[in-house]
Design an enzyme around this catalytic site. Structure first.
Site, PDB file in Angstrom:
ATOM      1  N   GLY A 220      37.767  33.438  31.144  1.00  0.00           N
ATOM      2  CA  GLY A 220      37.698  32.527  32.287  1.00  0.00           C
ATOM      3  C   GLY A 220      37.661  31.053  31.896  1.00  0.00           C
ATOM      4  O   GLY A 220      37.970  30.179  32.697  1.00  0.00           O
ATOM      5  N   LYS A 227      41.063  31.580  36.639  1.00  0.00           N
ATOM      6  CA  LYS A 227      40.161  30.917  37.584  1.00  0.00           C
ATOM      7  C   LYS A 227      40.496  29.434  37.750  1.00  0.00           C
ATOM      8  O   LYS A 227      40.395  28.891  38.842  1.00  0.00           O
ATOM      9  CB  LYS A 227      38.710  31.054  37.124  1.00  0.00           C
ATOM     10  CG  LYS A 227      38.272  32.457  36.805  1.00  0.00           C
ATOM     11  CD  LYS A 227      38.307  33.379  37.987  1.00  0.00           C
ATOM     12  CE  LYS A 227      37.658  34.701  37.600  1.00  0.00           C
ATOM     13  NZ  LYS A 227      37.698  35.688  38.665  1.00  0.00           N
ATOM     14  N   HIS A 247      39.093  34.634  45.835  1.00  0.00           N
ATOM     15  CA  HIS A 247      38.637  35.528  44.770  1.00  0.00           C
ATOM     16  C   HIS A 247      38.622  36.960  45.315  1.00  0.00           C
ATOM     17  O   HIS A 247      37.568  37.536  45.545  1.00  0.00           O
ATOM     18  CB  HIS A 247      37.231  35.079  44.349  1.00  0.00           C
ATOM     19  CG  HIS A 247      36.731  35.695  43.093  1.00  0.00           C
ATOM     20  ND1 HIS A 247      35.385  35.817  42.825  1.00  0.00           N
ATOM     21  CD2 HIS A 247      37.372  36.215  42.019  1.00  0.00           C
ATOM     22  CE1 HIS A 247      35.227  36.382  41.639  1.00  0.00           C
ATOM     23  NE2 HIS A 247      36.411  36.641  41.133  1.00  0.00           N
ATOM     24  N   SER A 269      32.015  38.127  40.629  1.00  0.00           N
ATOM     25  CA  SER A 269      32.419  38.725  39.354  1.00  0.00           C
ATOM     26  C   SER A 269      31.458  39.854  38.982  1.00  0.00           C
ATOM     27  O   SER A 269      30.240  39.726  39.150  1.00  0.00           O
ATOM     28  CB  SER A 269      32.402  37.671  38.250  1.00  0.00           C
ATOM     29  OG  SER A 269      33.287  36.630  38.578  1.00  0.00           O
ATOM     30  N   CYS A 271      31.067  42.870  40.302  1.00  0.00           N
ATOM     31  CA  CYS A 271      30.477  43.628  41.419  1.00  0.00           C
ATOM     32  C   CYS A 271      31.409  44.742  41.894  1.00  0.00           C
ATOM     33  O   CYS A 271      31.309  45.195  43.020  1.00  0.00           O
ATOM     34  CB  CYS A 271      30.131  42.713  42.587  1.00  0.00           C
ATOM     35  SG  CYS A 271      28.708  41.671  42.286  1.00  0.00           S
TER      36      CYS A 271
HETATM   37  O1  SAT Z   1      35.183  35.203  33.592  1.00  0.00           O
HETATM   38  S1  SAT Z   1      36.498  35.559  34.069  1.00  0.00           S
HETATM   39  O2  SAT Z   1      37.001  34.529  34.944  1.00  0.00           O
HETATM   40  O3  SAT Z   1      37.392  35.724  32.950  1.00  0.00           O
HETATM   41  C1  SAT Z   1      36.372  36.993  34.972  1.00  0.00           C
HETATM   42  C2  SAT Z   1      35.491  36.830  36.152  1.00  0.00           C
HETATM   43  O4  SAT Z   1      34.425  36.228  36.082  1.00  0.00           O
HETATM   44  O5  SAT Z   1      35.880  37.325  37.234  1.00  0.00           O
HETATM   45 MN    MN Z   2      36.800  37.421  39.116  1.00  0.00          MN
END
Ligand code: SAT
Ligand code: MN
Length: 604
Positions: A220, A227, A247, A269, A271
């Site tokens: 990320g 992101k 998202h 993220s 979940c």
């Molecule tokens: O951390 S990442 O963006 O690579 C994955 C996420 O947090 O959804």
């Molecule tokens: Mn994500």
């Protein structure tokens, strides 16, 4: 342009002037040993993965074709929200939820960090496209990086290389994304397996649509198409152009009558977005196909419906907890190989293992590259360890996944991880109420970001770390979006919670494939076929309204999962008020009205 004596710099396979100038400028600043334009070919993949094996970053897996095990620096395992900045000209435009820094100041600081930072390394130029290459206006970007790990990961996650560069012409718009691990090498200096820098910056310049990232090699923070571009920068573009960058996973649900519905769902993220995206329904006759597991761009089509496109081409999924029981389709996807695993454990026979895969082997190499046995007393895999695998390998990939027109969304789900208060599923009263549900979404924190795990925080639309502008303006954009279409054509919004717990701390709902029962109810609500109870918080099914045939769960637990507990909700109100206070003056009046109406219904 000055002539710089850097091999590869002048062999650029493009006549795009702005791109050439930018690449020159970065090379001059970062002084790499050579410049390579990534073409995305198999030959390039082989060359770079071989280089990563030689550097000790990758270990080839004997049990999975063309797949690799990587272990990061223990200090570089997740997104760094504290070090993530929205550098808008006016701090108001970053809003109350983002870290802000003046763009000129940030650029001055980071320019000094970038100076000479690629010494001893190769600078790769990766042209890429988020979303279908055949889009009317392909969403282009170029990532410059000094990390081979980033190049190969970008090949999995995006449409990149020559096929993307072909869309640039001589003057197409693109988002410049500059990345360095911040670990220059002196002459003769031995490299480490995971170069990174303790100083990290993940910076976004919304006005000029630029991304500058420094010091981290983690997904990320380093795969800037994800992101940084597809959410933070794209949310700003969407605000300006009248669409939504969210998202959200995208799934296709097929009923026993062969009717097709598309659902988008937002969860923070780690979940269970990937599990839901690849769900195997437990109810007979229903089928799910996958279009995306993390990001959706949604625009109105000519028919007035909201259409979603997944900008990505790969899955960057959380490994622990993924297995043949929880997500067989993810397992089938990675079995096919061509996958990079980061921070999971390595088995002695050259396969991967992580917590949730059943009985652990007697010996493993942990993500810390240490010997591990079941008695080690610590996890073999980092809780945020990941697999990076091509979407095209997913056995239930929907054929329309690459359609530039996207797919028409019937329902939007917002979900969080809450042990109390939030029922299994609630249907919103209308778009504004659904926006209120999204804006007040809350969840217990996970390992996907650095920091304490398990703390309840507001995570609006699961976008808290990803909104590229003022969160209150973002809510206003959602409200405005609802006004741009005929209410009957808008997706219906639902709020779900798979994670509610009972008195013995047990999960009240079995989750995973059983979540199909909730999807079915939602679709039947849209079709006007299922009943619900009107409650102060929205429409909630009674147990009789849900298809529970063959469901292995106690009636008591199921009823508790669906319960709207007035006391718990009354306790939630001050938390929502506190959150809204934080939003300040820009908070849309319609959300204040929603809160007032909710209070009234709870007290009525
Ligand atoms: O951390 S990442 O963006 O690579 C994955 C996420 O947090 O959804
Ligand atoms: Mn994500």
């Amino acid at each position: 342009m000055t002539a710089l004596a850097i091999p590869g710099l002048d062999s650029a396979p493009t006549a795009h002037q702005r791109l050439l100038e930018w690449v020159h400028e970065v090379a001059e600043l970062t002084t790499p040993d050579r410049v390579v334009w990534a073409d995305g070919s198999d030959e390039e993949w082989e060359r770079l993965t071989a280089k990563l094996v030689e550097a000790g970053t990758f270990t080839p897996l004997k049990q999975k074709p063309n797949s690799f095990w990587a272990a990061s620096d223990p200090g570089d395992v997740a997104r760094v929200e504290e070090r993530t900045f929205i550098c808008s000209v006016d701090p108001q435009d970053a809003g109350p939820t983002n870290h802000w820094m003046d763009p000129a100041e940030m650029k001055a600081t980071m320019t000094e960090l970038y100076r000479g930072c690629m010494r001893g390394r190769t600078m790769y130029v990766i042209p890429f496209c988020m979303g279908p290459l055949d889009a009317e206006k392909p969403m282009l970007g170029v990532e410059i990086t000094d990390s081979e790990y980033v190049v190969v990961s970008m090949r999995v996650m995006t449409r990149m290389g020559s096929k993307a560069l072909a869309k640039f012409g001589e003057d197409a718009d693109f988002v410049p994304c500059l990345h360095s691990v911040g670990a220059p090498l002196d002459e003769g200096q031995q490299d480490v397996a995971w170069p990174a820098n303790e100083t990290k910056y993940i910076s976004h310049f919304p006005e000029t649509r630029e991304i500058w990232s420094y010091g981290s090699g983690y997904g990320g923070n380093a795969l800037l198409g994800k992101k940084c571009y597809s959410l933070r920068i794209a949310s700003v573009i969407g605000r300006d152009e009248g669409w939504l960058a969210e998202h959200m996973l995208i799934l296709k649900l097929i009923s026993p009558e062969n009717k097709v519905y598309y659902i988008a769902a937002a969860f923070p993220s780690a979940c269970g977005k990937t599990n839901l995206a690849m769900l195997e329904p437990t109810i007979p006759g229903w089928k799910v196909e996958t279009l995306g597991d993390d990001i959706a761009w949604m625009k109105f089509g000519e028919d007035g419906r909201l259409y979603a496109v997944n900008p990505e081409a790969g899955f960057f999924g959380v490994a622990p907890g993924t297995d043949w029981h929880t997500n067989p389709n993810a397992m089938r996807t990675i079995e096919r190989g061509n996958t990079v695993f980061t921070n999971v454990a390595l088995t002695d026979n050259g396969d991967i293992w992580w917590e949730g895969m059943g009985e652990p082997p007697a010996h493993l190499t942990s993500w810390k590259k240490e010997d591990w046995t079941p008695d080690s007393g610590e996890l073999s895999s980092h809780p945020n360890s990941r697999y990076c695998t091509p979407m095209s390998q997913c056995p239930i990939l929907a054929p329309e996944w690459d359609d530039p027109n996207g797919v028409p969304i019937s329902a939007i789900f917002f979900g969080g991880r809450r042990k109390d208060t939030i029922p299994l599923v609630t249907e919103s009263r209308d778009w504004n109420h659904g926006t209120f549900m999204g804006a007040t979404l809350s969840s217990e924190t996970t390992a996907a970001a650095k920091g304490k795990v398990g703390v309840v925080r507001r995570d609006p639309m699961a976008m808290l770390p990803f909104i590229g502008y003022n969160a209150a303006d973002y809510f206003a954009h959602w409200i405005a979006t609802g006004k741009r279409a005929d209410a009957a054509k808008l997706p219906k919004i639902f709020y779900v919670n798979w994670f509610r717990r009972g008195e013995e701390n047990q999960f009240l709902w079995p989750g995973f494939g059983e979540n199909s029962r909730v999807l079915k109810w939602a679709i039947e609500r849209i079709e006007g076929k299922a009943a619900a109870q009107e409650t102060p918080i929205g429409y909630v099914p009674t147990l009789a309204d849900l298809d529970t045939e063959g469901l292995d769960a106690s009636q008591e637990d199921l009823e508790a999962a669906l319960k709207v507990n007035r006391e718990e909700w009354l306790a939630e109100i001050p938390l929502i008020e506190e959150w809204f206070d934080k939003m300040g003056e820009k908070l849309p009046t319609s959300l204040k009205d929603e809160l007032a109406a909710l209070k009234q219904r709870l007290n009525g």
